[in-house]
Scaffold this motif. Sequence first.
Motif, short mmCIF file in Angstrom:
data_model
loop_
_atom_site.label_atom_id
_atom_site.label_comp_id
_atom_site.label_asym_id
_atom_site.label_seq_id
_atom_site.Cartn_x
_atom_site.Cartn_y
_atom_site.Cartn_z
N GLU A 1 -2.62 -5.98 -8.39
CA GLU A 1 -1.91 -5.09 -9.35
C GLU A 1 -2.25 -3.70 -9.53
OE1 GLU A 1 1.86 -4.77 -12.22
OE2 GLU A 1 0.98 -6.24 -10.19
N VAL A 2 -3.44 -3.43 -9.55
CA VAL A 2 -3.89 -2.11 -9.64
C VAL A 2 -3.84 -1.17 -8.43
CG1 VAL A 2 -6.18 -0.96 -10.75
CG2 VAL A 2 -5.59 -2.23 -11.53
N GLU A 3 -4.24 -1.72 -7.22
CA GLU A 3 -4.28 -1.47 -6.33
C GLU A 3 -3.25 -1.03 -5.31
OE1 GLU A 3 -7.68 -2.57 -3.52
OE2 GLU A 3 -8.65 -4.06 -4.90
N LEU A 4 -2.27 -1.71 -5.57
CA LEU A 4 -1.50 -1.31 -5.10
C LEU A 4 0.03 -0.06 -5.94
CD1 LEU A 4 0.18 -5.00 -4.72
CD2 LEU A 4 -0.18 -3.37 -2.69
N LEU A 5 -0.16 0.53 -7.16
CA LEU A 5 -0.13 1.01 -7.81
C LEU A 5 -0.67 2.06 -6.95
CD1 LEU A 5 -0.24 0.06 -11.33
CD2 LEU A 5 1.42 0.08 -9.85
N GLN A 6 -1.49 2.31 -6.27
CA GLN A 6 -2.40 3.27 -5.93
C GLN A 6 -1.87 3.92 -4.43
OE1 GLN A 6 -6.65 3.45 -6.50
NE2 GLN A 6 -6.26 1.89 -8.09
N VAL A 7 -1.18 3.08 -3.58
CA VAL A 7 -0.58 2.87 -2.54
C VAL A 7 0.97 3.41 -2.30
CG1 VAL A 7 -2.42 1.53 -1.19
CG2 VAL A 7 -0.21 0.40 -1.66
N ASP A 8 1.20 3.88 -0.74
CA ASP A 8 2.83 4.01 -0.50
C ASP A 8 3.07 2.65 -0.63
OD1 ASP A 8 2.21 6.87 -0.97
OD2 ASP A 8 1.92 6.75 1.00
N GLU A 9 4.77 2.84 -0.57
CA GLU A 9 6.02 2.02 0.21
C GLU A 9 5.07 0.54 -1.45
OE1 GLU A 9 7.01 1.82 3.83
OE2 GLU A 9 7.46 4.25 3.26
N ARG A 10 4.71 0.64 -2.29
CA ARG A 10 4.12 -0.90 -2.53
C ARG A 10 4.28 -1.81 -2.71
NH1 ARG A 10 4.08 3.48 -6.69
NH2 ARG A 10 4.89 3.49 -8.09
#
Length: 255
Positions: free
Chosen positions: A95-104
């Motif tokens: 949840e946290v890590e995906l918020l930091q990537v593009d096209e999550r």
Amino acid sequence: MSQIIALTNQKGGVGKTTSAVNLAASLAALGRRVLLVDLDPQGHASMGSGIDKHDLETSVLDVLLDDTAARDAIIGELPAGYDVLPGNGDLTAAEVELLQVDERQGRLARALVALADDYEIILIDCPPSLNMLTVNALTAADGVLIPLQCEFYALEGLSALLGTIEQIQQSVNPELEISGILRTMYDKRMSLTREVDSQLRGYFGDRLLKATIPRNVKVAEAPSHGLPVSHYARFSRGSQAYRVLAKEMLSRLAL
């Protein structure tokens, strides 16, 4: 091309993971090439398939973060005849890590494209919450299968799920459909079950599946043996019910 079906309900304890595992096994028994994606941090779909969730070299989290190709993380040659893209507690970090990537929201969809010719049906076991993992599943899916227990609170919160599905349809996945509403822990002898049944029929119409999953002790026991009920107690009522469900789903998906 694969048909991708997400099994989701933000209310826990409705038989979502149990249905994902046993539907996968029943479809495989009918000769279909099936992949089960365990997107729930609890990792119960992996465990119920005979996989040690604590001893994974790679998991679906690595796939979501682009650290591993989906095909390299899949575990095959399982007793029940389907393959698993496993998950475990590491997904709590997603949840946290995906918020930091593009096209999550489209990470899972992009990963599964590479498997389109490998499987006829891909089932996704979603977490019991409407978070970024569930959004990824709904973005990747062609359809949604909603397990629902026939109890007083069955419809509470369902409006939130339907609202999320509608938002996904309007934003990133206009082809997403509700493949069916599955009644679980079903006991038609109970007046409450019949009452909820009537409400579901009035609201969902033909989206309510004919197949029902009864309360069955063999279904409850099977996960502790790392097996779907079809391999733990082949002739039990629960096993028979999931075979009926598999055939109805194939008919609905025209496969």
